[in-house]
Motif scaffolding. Structure first.
Motif, PDB file in Angstrom:
ATOM      1  N   ASP A 133       0.830  -1.211   0.000  1.00 42.96           N
ATOM      2  CA  ASP A 133       0.000   0.000   0.000  1.00 42.96           C
ATOM      3  C   ASP A 133       0.860   1.255   0.000  1.00 42.96           C
ATOM      4  O   ASP A 133       0.498   2.278  -0.588  1.00 42.96           O
ATOM      5  N   GLU A 134       2.025   1.184   0.662  1.00 40.66           N
ATOM      6  CA  GLU A 134       2.957   2.314   0.676  1.00 40.66           C
ATOM      7  C   GLU A 134       3.408   2.656  -0.737  1.00 40.66           C
ATOM      8  O   GLU A 134       3.474   3.833  -1.129  1.00 40.66           O
ATOM      9  N   LYS A 135       3.692   1.624  -1.522  1.00 42.01           N
ATOM     10  CA  LYS A 135       4.133   1.845  -2.896  1.00 42.01           C
ATOM     11  C   LYS A 135       2.999   2.346  -3.778  1.00 42.01           C
ATOM     12  O   LYS A 135       3.212   3.163  -4.685  1.00 42.01           O
ATOM     13  N   VAL A 136       1.796   1.872  -3.524  1.00 37.59           N
ATOM     14  CA  VAL A 136       0.628   2.377  -4.259  1.00 37.59           C
ATOM     15  C   VAL A 136       0.479   3.872  -4.020  1.00 37.59           C
ATOM     16  O   VAL A 136       0.246   4.648  -4.947  1.00 37.59           O
ATOM     17  N   ASP A 137       0.652   4.280  -2.763  1.00 30.51           N
ATOM     18  CA  ASP A 137       0.569   5.701  -2.418  1.00 30.51           C
ATOM     19  C   ASP A 137       1.649   6.491  -3.157  1.00 30.51           C
ATOM     20  O   ASP A 137       1.394   7.602  -3.654  1.00 30.51           O
ATOM     21  N   PHE A 138       2.839   5.939  -3.244  1.00 30.08           N
ATOM     22  CA  PHE A 138       3.940   6.584  -3.970  1.00 30.08           C
ATOM     23  C   PHE A 138       3.580   6.780  -5.444  1.00 30.08           C
ATOM     24  O   PHE A 138       3.782   7.860  -6.009  1.00 30.08           O
ATOM     25  N   LEU A 139       3.024   5.759  -6.069  1.00 28.51           N
ATOM     26  CA  LEU A 139       2.669   5.841  -7.481  1.00 28.51           C
ATOM     27  C   LEU A 139       1.573   6.868  -7.740  1.00 28.51           C
ATOM     28  O   LEU A 139       1.634   7.638  -8.704  1.00 28.51           O
ATOM     29  N   LEU A 140       0.586   6.878  -6.863  1.00 28.20           N
ATOM     30  CA  LEU A 140      -0.557   7.767  -7.075  1.00 28.20           C
ATOM     31  C   LEU A 140      -0.269   9.218  -6.694  1.00 28.20           C
ATOM     32  O   LEU A 140      -0.598  10.145  -7.447  1.00 28.20           O
ATOM     33  N   ASN A 141       0.354   9.421  -5.548  1.00 28.66           N
ATOM     34  CA  ASN A 141       0.484  10.766  -5.004  1.00 28.66           C
ATOM     35  C   ASN A 141       1.789  11.474  -5.342  1.00 28.66           C
ATOM     36  O   ASN A 141       1.819  12.703  -5.405  1.00 28.66           O
ATOM     37  N   GLU A 142       2.860  10.720  -5.552  1.00 28.79           N
ATOM     38  CA  GLU A 142       4.119  11.362  -5.928  1.00 28.79           C
ATOM     39  C   GLU A 142       4.341  11.337  -7.436  1.00 28.79           C
ATOM     40  O   GLU A 142       4.733  12.335  -8.026  1.00 28.79           O
ATOM     41  N   LEU A 143       4.068  10.202  -8.056  1.00 31.38           N
ATOM     42  CA  LEU A 143       4.319  10.082  -9.489  1.00 31.38           C
ATOM     43  C   LEU A 143       3.098  10.401 -10.343  1.00 31.38           C
ATOM     44  O   LEU A 143       3.207  10.518 -11.562  1.00 31.38           O
ATOM     45  N   LYS A 144       1.936  10.501  -9.706  1.00 35.43           N
ATOM     46  CA  LYS A 144       0.697  10.903 -10.393  1.00 35.43           C
ATOM     47  C   LYS A 144       0.255   9.907 -11.461  1.00 35.43           C
ATOM     48  O   LYS A 144      -0.229  10.288 -12.543  1.00 35.43           O
ATOM     49  N   PHE A 145       0.422   8.603 -11.169  1.00 37.56           N
ATOM     50  CA  PHE A 145      -0.156   7.592 -12.051  1.00 37.56           C
ATOM     51  C   PHE A 145      -1.672   7.783 -12.075  1.00 37.56           C
ATOM     52  O   PHE A 145      -2.269   8.262 -11.111  1.00 37.56           O
ATOM     53  N   ASP A 146      -2.307   7.386 -13.152  1.00 39.18           N
ATOM     54  CA  ASP A 146      -3.765   7.489 -13.241  1.00 39.18           C
ATOM     55  C   ASP A 146      -4.446   6.466 -12.339  1.00 39.18           C
ATOM     56  O   ASP A 146      -5.541   6.724 -11.819  1.00 39.18           O
ATOM     57  N   ALA A 147      -3.812   5.319 -12.164  1.00 36.49           N
ATOM     58  CA  ALA A 147      -4.361   4.281 -11.293  1.00 36.49           C
ATOM     59  C   ALA A 147      -3.225   3.373 -10.841  1.00 36.49           C
ATOM     60  O   ALA A 147      -2.241   3.180 -11.567  1.00 36.49           O
ATOM     61  N   ALA A 148      -3.358   2.818  -9.646  1.00 39.87           N
ATOM     62  CA  ALA A 148      -2.353   1.884  -9.129  1.00 39.87           C
ATOM     63  C   ALA A 148      -3.028   0.984  -8.111  1.00 39.87           C
ATOM     64  O   ALA A 148      -4.011   1.367  -7.465  1.00 39.87           O
ATOM     65  N   PHE A 149      -2.489  -0.226  -7.953  1.00 40.57           N
ATOM     66  CA  PHE A 149      -3.093  -1.160  -7.008  1.00 40.57           C
ATOM     67  C   PHE A 149      -2.052  -2.120  -6.447  1.00 40.57           C
ATOM     68  O   PHE A 149      -0.988  -2.344  -7.046  1.00 40.57           O
ATOM     69  N   ASN A 150      -2.364  -2.669  -5.284  1.00 38.12           N
ATOM     70  CA  ASN A 150      -1.540  -3.676  -4.625  1.00 38.12           C
ATOM     71  C   ASN A 150      -1.980  -5.035  -5.153  1.00 38.12           C
ATOM     72  O   ASN A 150      -3.061  -5.514  -4.823  1.00 38.12           O
ATOM     73  N   TYR A 151      -1.142  -5.655  -5.974  1.00 40.30           N
ATOM     74  CA  TYR A 151      -1.541  -6.910  -6.634  1.00 40.30           C
ATOM     75  C   TYR A 151      -1.786  -8.040  -5.640  1.00 40.30           C
ATOM     76  O   TYR A 151      -2.466  -9.020  -5.952  1.00 40.30           O
ATOM     77  N   LYS A 152      -1.262  -7.897  -4.427  1.00 42.50           N
ATOM     78  CA  LYS A 152      -1.438  -8.941  -3.418  1.00 42.50           C
ATOM     79  C   LYS A 152      -2.846  -8.926  -2.813  1.00 42.50           C
ATOM     80  O   LYS A 152      -3.246  -9.890  -2.167  1.00 42.50           O
ATOM     81  N   LYS A 153      -3.583  -7.833  -3.038  1.00 43.86           N
ATOM     82  CA  LYS A 153      -4.887  -7.676  -2.406  1.00 43.86           C
ATOM     83  C   LYS A 153      -6.055  -7.762  -3.362  1.00 43.86           C
ATOM     84  O   LYS A 153      -7.213  -7.617  -2.931  1.00 43.86           O
ATOM     85  N   VAL A 154      -5.792  -7.959  -4.643  1.00 46.50           N
ATOM     86  CA  VAL A 154      -6.884  -7.916  -5.618  1.00 46.50           C
ATOM     87  C   VAL A 154      -6.843  -9.129  -6.535  1.00 46.50           C
ATOM     88  O   VAL A 154      -5.854  -9.852  -6.597  1.00 46.50           O
ATOM     89  N   ASP A 155      -7.946  -9.300  -7.243  1.00 49.94           N
ATOM     90  CA  ASP A 155      -7.992 -10.252  -8.348  1.00 49.94           C
ATOM     91  C   ASP A 155      -7.515  -9.485  -9.584  1.00 49.94           C
ATOM     92  O   ASP A 155      -8.148  -8.519 -10.012  1.00 49.94           O
ATOM     93  N   LEU A 156      -6.386  -9.902 -10.139  1.00 46.30           N
ATOM     94  CA  LEU A 156      -5.770  -9.144 -11.229  1.00 46.30           C
ATOM     95  C   LEU A 156      -6.693  -9.021 -12.433  1.00 46.30           C
ATOM     96  O   LEU A 156      -6.822  -7.936 -13.018  1.00 46.30           O
ATOM     97  N   ASP A 157      -7.348 -10.093 -12.809  1.00 44.46           N
ATOM     98  CA  ASP A 157      -8.219 -10.069 -13.981  1.00 44.46           C
ATOM     99  C   ASP A 157      -9.353  -9.056 -13.804  1.00 44.46           C
ATOM    100  O   ASP A 157      -9.611  -8.225 -14.687  1.00 44.46           O
ATOM    101  N   LYS A 158      -9.996  -9.093 -12.649  1.00 45.91           N
ATOM    102  CA  LYS A 158     -11.097  -8.170 -12.372  1.00 45.91           C
ATOM    103  C   LYS A 158     -10.609  -6.732 -12.303  1.00 45.91           C
ATOM    104  O   LYS A 158     -11.253  -5.810 -12.832  1.00 45.91           O
ATOM    105  N   THR A 159      -9.460  -6.515 -11.665  1.00 44.69           N
ATOM    106  CA  THR A 159      -8.932  -5.163 -11.497  1.00 44.69           C
ATOM    107  C   THR A 159      -8.545  -4.540 -12.829  1.00 44.69           C
ATOM    108  O   THR A 159      -8.812  -3.359 -13.081  1.00 44.69           O
ATOM    109  N   LEU A 160      -7.943  -5.327 -13.707  1.00 40.86           N
ATOM    110  CA  LEU A 160      -7.584  -4.794 -15.017  1.00 40.86           C
ATOM    111  C   LEU A 160      -8.826  -4.464 -15.842  1.00 40.86           C
ATOM    112  O   LEU A 160      -8.826  -3.498 -16.614  1.00 40.86           O
ATOM    113  N   SER A 161      -9.881  -5.238 -15.663  1.00 40.52           N
ATOM    114  CA  SER A 161     -11.144  -4.931 -16.361  1.00 40.52           C
ATOM    115  C   SER A 161     -11.694  -3.591 -15.899  1.00 40.52           C
ATOM    116  O   SER A 161     -12.216  -2.808 -16.700  1.00 40.52           O
TER     117      SER A 161
END
Length: 364
Positions: free
Chosen positions: A201-229
């Motif tokens: 989650d710390e790295k997700v925060d880095f991607l979203l708030n410092e690097l301004k990615f449009d979207a980011a997620f912790n792959y350990k907490k989600v279903d990858l197929d559903k999340t990419l959809s």
């Protein structure tokens, strides 16, 4: 300057699985007599300043065999990797004492280089003394985290192989790592929708708030197929591949026709030594009917090309203007390189992992 400490790290044994810093590496306390050491023709001695910790080094920790592209580490000898160093003694016509060098060094405080004079200023050793003026603008460590191969890797592969177009969607695995966090920022500069995955989650925060990615997620907490959809409803145009295995299999199902996949790494497979245990991607046929371009590469592929020239101009401009953030994970002391290397392999770091071996004092 005469006899000084030359602490280093020896490669003890080939790992079966993830390397263990206490089992496969050994810190040794050697000395080096710089003043009295006789140099052969073209030899020089380096005082090592920074060492780059790179996933590819894991692939060199194998049983010895001839491999001109990625030779094996020699058991019982000091490990090698890319670094930045200062010349402290030289018998090489292309290098003088005080010059800064970028190239293949030992995991140690000092390295005695025996080389051909013609190898200076190529991939083996590059004289970067002309970059001294940059020290007032960017840290010297950027030579191994941004301005040389570590920056050319994301830039060259994205631009030459990914062929980004404004409005497209790119998905980056290991997006908070050394290469991924730069790929995402370059893609944003080029007008892409940037989606990244990482392992905390710390790295997700880095991607979203410092690097301004449009979207980011912790792959350990989600279903990858559903999340990419959900996050890539219009499909994926570029997949920057760092993971391999099951992740690649899922992503292929979300790729658009004519998608491009620059393959930088497959780190999920690096520590699997039994070939039968490696993951077999089951839907590779989709590469055919979707006309997907999957392209493996090495950063050296771009050396001497127009892409490298463009990289040198663009990256320096972007970092000076603040368009690129270079995230460094700096570890102090060569004796800590082994543990830092294994931490990097399992994702316990953000950005580029480098070891600071010594301070650099020559700012003239």
């Amino acid at each position: 300057m005469s006899t000084v400490s030359n602490k280093g790290i020896i490669f003890k044994a080939v790992p079966e699985g993830l390397p263990n810093s206490n089992v496969h590496f050994e810190v040794v306390h050697h000395k080096i007599d710089i003043k009295n050491l006789k140099l052969g023709e073209n030899d020089f001695i380096l005082r090592n300043l920074y060492l780059s910790l790179d996933p590819y080094v894991r692939l060199t920790m194998k049983e010895s065999h001839i491999d001109p592209v990625m030779p094996s580490q020699a058991i019982g000898h000091v490990l090698s990797g890319i670094g930045v160093s200062e010349v402290v003694k030289s018998n090489n016509p292309n290098l003088k004492v005080g010059d800064l060098v970028y190239g293949l060094i030992g995991w140690e405080e000092y390295t005695h280089i025996k080389t051909d004079a013609k190898k200076i200023n190529d991939i083996h050793f590059k004289n970067i003394n002309y970059h001294k003026k940059l020290l007032k603008e960017v840290p010297l460590s950027y030579q191994i985290s941004l301005l040389q191969l570590s920056g050319l890797t994301p830039y060259g592969s994205l631009m030459a192989l990914g062929k980004p177009k404004a409005g497209e969607t790119i998905y980056i695995s290991c997006a908070a790592g050394a290469t991924g966090h730069l790929v995402g920022q370059i893609a944003k500069i080029k007008g892409l929708k940037v989606v990244g995955s990482t392992g905390s989650d710390e790295k997700v925060d880095f991607l979203l708030n410092e690097l301004k990615f449009d979207a980011a997620f912790n792959y350990k907490k989600v279903d990858l197929d559903k999340t990419l959809s959900e996050l890539c409803p219009n499909g994926i145009d570029i997949y920057f591949e760092n993971v391999g295995g099951k992740t690649l299999e899922v992503v292929l199902n979300h790729c658009n026709r004519f998608a491009r996949i620059p393959v930088c790494g497959m780190i999920s497979q690096y520590n699997i030594t039994n070939q039968k245990e490696k993951y077999g991607v089951k839907n590779l046929d989709s590469i055919i009917h979707k006309s997907i371009c999957v392209h493996g590469f090495l950063a050296m592929d771009f050396i001497g090309s127009q892409v490298e020239k463009d990289f040198e101009t663009d990256m320096l401009e972007w970092v000076k203007s603040g368009k690129i953030i270079c995230k460094e994970n700096v570890i102090e002391g060569i004796e800590n390189a082994g543990k830092a290397f294994t931490d990097m392999l399992v994702g316990n770091s953000v950005g580029k992992s480098i070891v600071k071996i010594a301070d650099y004092y020559n700012y003239l």
